[in-house]
Design a protein around this motif. Structure first.
Motif, PDB file in Angstrom:
ATOM      1  N   ILE A   5       0.875  -1.171   0.000  1.00  0.00           N
ATOM      2  CA  ILE A   5       0.000   0.000   0.000  1.00  0.00           C
ATOM      3  C   ILE A   5       0.912   1.220   0.000  1.00  0.00           C
ATOM      4  CG2 ILE A   5      -1.781   1.279   1.236  1.00  0.00           C
ATOM      5  CD1 ILE A   5      -2.594  -1.469   2.474  1.00  0.00           C
ATOM      6  N   HIS A   7       1.669   5.371  -0.348  1.00  0.00           N
ATOM      7  CA  HIS A   7       1.036   6.656  -0.069  1.00  0.00           C
ATOM      8  C   HIS A   7       2.089   7.754   0.012  1.00  0.00           C
ATOM      9  CE1 HIS A   7       1.899   4.746   3.799  1.00  0.00           C
ATOM     10  NE2 HIS A   7       2.021   5.957   4.309  1.00  0.00           N
ATOM     11  N   MET A  60     -10.927  -3.929   3.105  1.00  0.00           N
ATOM     12  CA  MET A  60     -10.799  -2.507   2.855  1.00  0.00           C
ATOM     13  C   MET A  60      -9.689  -1.977   3.737  1.00  0.00           C
ATOM     14  SD  MET A  60     -14.828  -1.727   2.819  1.00  0.00           S
ATOM     15  CE  MET A  60     -15.094  -3.111   3.883  1.00  0.00           C
ATOM     16  N   TYR A  61      -9.063  -0.913   3.294  1.00  0.00           N
ATOM     17  CA  TYR A  61      -8.116  -0.238   4.172  1.00  0.00           C
ATOM     18  C   TYR A  61      -8.456   1.241   4.198  1.00  0.00           C
ATOM     19  CZ  TYR A  61      -5.374   1.266   0.067  1.00  0.00           C
ATOM     20  OH  TYR A  61      -4.968   1.825  -1.114  1.00  0.00           O
ATOM     21  N   THR A  62      -8.244   1.825   5.354  1.00  0.00           N
ATOM     22  CA  THR A  62      -8.475   3.254   5.536  1.00  0.00           C
ATOM     23  C   THR A  62      -7.178   3.898   5.973  1.00  0.00           C
ATOM     24  OG1 THR A  62     -10.791   2.950   6.130  1.00  0.00           O
ATOM     25  CG2 THR A  62      -9.768   5.000   6.827  1.00  0.00           C
ATOM     26  N   ARG A  69      -8.755  11.555   4.687  1.00  0.00           N
ATOM     27  CA  ARG A  69      -9.178  10.178   4.958  1.00  0.00           C
ATOM     28  C   ARG A  69      -9.578   9.538   3.637  1.00  0.00           C
ATOM     29  NH1 ARG A  69     -13.060   7.809   9.467  1.00  0.00           N
ATOM     30  NH2 ARG A  69     -13.445   5.797   8.510  1.00  0.00           N
ATOM     31  N   SER A  70      -9.081   8.319   3.404  1.00  0.00           N
ATOM     32  CA  SER A  70      -9.410   7.603   2.170  1.00  0.00           C
ATOM     33  C   SER A  70      -9.591   6.127   2.488  1.00  0.00           C
ATOM     34  CB  SER A  70      -8.296   7.783   1.146  1.00  0.00           C
ATOM     35  OG  SER A  70      -8.592   7.081  -0.039  1.00  0.00           O
ATOM     36  N   THR A  71     -10.621   5.526   1.902  1.00  0.00           N
ATOM     37  CA  THR A  71     -10.883   4.101   2.060  1.00  0.00           C
ATOM     38  C   THR A  71     -10.879   3.458   0.680  1.00  0.00           C
ATOM     39  OG1 THR A  71     -12.211   4.493   4.031  1.00  0.00           O
ATOM     40  CG2 THR A  71     -12.518   2.379   2.921  1.00  0.00           C
ATOM     41  N   LYS A  72     -10.160   2.363   0.553  1.00  0.00           N
ATOM     42  CA  LYS A  72     -10.048   1.630  -0.715  1.00  0.00           C
ATOM     43  C   LYS A  72     -10.356   0.157  -0.481  1.00  0.00           C
ATOM     44  CE  LYS A  72      -8.030   5.111  -2.886  1.00  0.00           C
ATOM     45  NZ  LYS A  72      -8.399   5.768  -4.056  1.00  0.00           N
ATOM     46  N   LYS A  73     -10.852  -0.512  -1.531  1.00  0.00           N
ATOM     47  CA  LYS A  73     -11.132  -1.937  -1.476  1.00  0.00           C
ATOM     48  C   LYS A  73      -9.938  -2.711  -2.018  1.00  0.00           C
ATOM     49  CE  LYS A  73     -15.947  -1.393  -2.706  1.00  0.00           C
ATOM     50  NZ  LYS A  73     -16.958  -1.761  -3.696  1.00  0.00           N
ATOM     51  N   MET A  74      -9.786  -3.951  -1.535  1.00  0.00           N
ATOM     52  CA  MET A  74      -8.808  -4.863  -2.103  1.00  0.00           C
ATOM     53  C   MET A  74      -9.311  -6.294  -1.932  1.00  0.00           C
ATOM     54  SD  MET A  74      -5.691  -4.596   0.566  1.00  0.00           S
ATOM     55  CE  MET A  74      -5.987  -4.510   2.304  1.00  0.00           C
TER      56      MET A  74
END
Length: 78
Positions: A5, A7, A60-62, A69-74
């Motif tokens: 991940i 960033h 999901m990760y936040t 703040r961002s949330t994504k699926k995996m």
């Protein structure tokens, strides 16, 4: 199996990065401290906070950094 991940932080700031299952339960806390500005890559080895392997499925990760703040699926496949 691992996943990366990536960033970017524009300035020094407190950062949290947490993995959740589809029911919203916290699975693994990967980051929870202040970081300097720059590019980062965090590895998740598909294990929970107790060191147990997680099952295949959607997660999901936040990431939180200050007001951001961002949330994504995996998807984790075995």
């Amino acid at each position: 199996p691992t996943t990366e991940i990536r960033h970017f932080l524009p300035n020094n700031i407190e950062v949290t990065l947490v993995i959740y299952d589809v029911k919203g339960r916290s699975i693994k806390s990967l980051v929870n401290h202040k970081k300097a500005a720059g590019f980062y890559s965090v590895s998740w080895d598909a294990k929970n906070d107790m060191g147990e392997s997680v099952s295949a499925g959607m997660y999901m990760y936040t990431i939180k950094a200050g007001e951001f703040r961002s949330t994504k699926k995996m998807v984790f496949l075995k």
